[in-house]
Enzyme design. Structure first.
Site, PDB file in Angstrom:
ATOM      1  N   ASP A  57      -2.558  54.982  47.276  1.00 34.32           N
ATOM      2  CA  ASP A  57      -1.646  55.050  47.560  1.00 34.32           C
ATOM      3  C   ASP A  57      -1.487  56.057  48.139  1.00 34.32           C
ATOM      4  OD1 ASP A  57      -1.017  51.868  47.789  1.00 34.32           O
ATOM      5  OD2 ASP A  57       1.203  52.505  45.610  1.00 34.32           O
ATOM      6  N   ARG A  82       1.868  56.271  40.595  1.00 34.72           N
ATOM      7  CA  ARG A  82       1.144  57.139  41.851  1.00 34.72           C
ATOM      8  C   ARG A  82       1.554  59.300  41.189  1.00 34.72           C
ATOM      9  NH1 ARG A  82       4.156  54.968  47.039  1.00 34.72           N
ATOM     10  NH2 ARG A  82       3.029  56.839  47.821  1.00 34.72           N
ATOM     11  N   ARG A 128      13.231  52.529  43.353  1.00 31.99           N
ATOM     12  CA  ARG A 128      12.948  53.347  42.789  1.00 31.99           C
ATOM     13  C   ARG A 128      13.142  54.600  42.391  1.00 31.99           C
ATOM     14  NH1 ARG A 128       7.134  51.935  45.646  1.00 31.99           N
ATOM     15  NH2 ARG A 128       7.217  50.695  44.211  1.00 31.99           N
ATOM     16  N   HIS A 157      12.107  50.866  49.322  1.00 35.74           N
ATOM     17  CA  HIS A 157      12.160  51.931  50.021  1.00 35.74           C
ATOM     18  C   HIS A 157      13.411  52.116  51.037  1.00 35.74           C
ATOM     19  CE1 HIS A 157       9.327  54.221  48.074  1.00 35.74           C
ATOM     20  NE2 HIS A 157       9.868  54.154  47.532  1.00 35.74           N
ATOM     21  N   CYS A 251       5.708  54.986  56.793  1.00 38.98           N
ATOM     22  CA  CYS A 251       5.133  55.350  55.626  1.00 38.98           C
ATOM     23  C   CYS A 251       3.677  56.144  55.434  1.00 38.98           C
ATOM     24  CB  CYS A 251       5.072  54.088  54.815  1.00 38.98           C
ATOM     25  SG  CYS A 251       6.435  52.731  54.302  1.00 38.98           S
TER      26      CYS A 251
END
Length: 258
Positions: A57, A82, A128, A157, A251
């Protein structure tokens, strides 16, 4: 930007990710290169963050930090998959001469949930980033940080539900937000462009604007004419392979606001 050299979907940390659906890394790289080249053709400088094996990612470089006035507010990822991305980003900033760098105490995923406008820093939470990070960011940036609550897990997000077009002009999808946050947005941005569910689902709000050109997914067709009517020039791109992991134009783009 970080090339998707190791991009794949081997775990699921948002509703878009399905390890059972194949990902074509070669196609993802071609789409990413097209976006990079479009930025350069528009006159922008693109810095490259080298991808790290085992971090699929990392291509979603917007999540690695937030830069405002040359100040770097680092990320602290919510999911263990992550975690190792955060130090890789801060290493890049230190190597490139940034000195005001903050390693955060609270969970936040960079520009995924921090969206600076001319006057404020909008801060998403709900899936998140921690609400507690807002005060930490405000103290570091010296700018008002406005909290917005996300309620639809598809828009996990803030950058999947809202995009800054220019200054304090934004576009957003109201149903992604709680009732209170919708009221705040309506008060702060009474003339905002409101996206439909179809365009939000097509990642149309995961867009990047330089104040004139708005680079957005080609699938978000309903936003093209409204943007033109407001004086913007839509630049559609195909990022469909990256959509399989829940990300698109924004992103994969971290903005260096020096």
């Amino acid at each position: 930007m970080c090339p998707p050299a190791h991009f794949q979907v081997t775990y699921s940390i948002n509703p878009w990710m399905d390890p059972a659906k194949p990902v074509d890394t070669a196609v993802a790289l071609l789409q990413w290169e097209d976006l990079r080249d479009r930025y350069r053709a528009l006159g922008h400088t693109v810095e490259i963050l080298e991808p790290v094996p085992g971090l699929p990612d990392m291509v979603f470089s917007a999540n690695g930090a937030t830069v405002v006035d040359g100040k770097v507010f680092g990320a602290r990822f919510a999911n263990a998959e992550r975690w190792d991305e955060a130090p890789a980003h801060l290493e890049w900033f230190r190597a490139h001469g940034y000195t005001e760098i903050h390693e955060p105490e609270h969970v936040n995923e960079g520009e995924g949930d921090f969206t600076p406008t001319a006057s404020w820093v909008l801060a998403g939470a709900g899936f998140r980033s921690s609400p507690a990070v807002r005060a930490e960011a405000q103290e570091f940036f010296g700018r008002p940080v406005i909290g917005l609550e996300l309620i639809d897990p598809r828009y996990y997000h803030l950058d999947t539900a809202l995009a800054v077009l220019d200054g304090d002009e934004v576009m957003y999808y109201p149903e992604a937000f709680s009732a209170g946050s919708r009221a705040v947005l309506a008060r702060m941005f009474p003339d905002a462009l409101l996206a439909t569910e179809d365009d939000a689902r097509a990642f149309g709000l995961n867009a990047v604007s330089d104040g004139l050109h708005v680079i957005l997914p080609v699938q978000a067709t309903g936003l093209v004419q409204p943007l033109r009517e407001r004086g913007f020039e839509p630049v559609p791109v195909d990022m469909s392979e990256l959509h399989k992991a829940g990300g698109s134009v924004k992103c994969v783009t971290q903005e260096l606001r020096d």
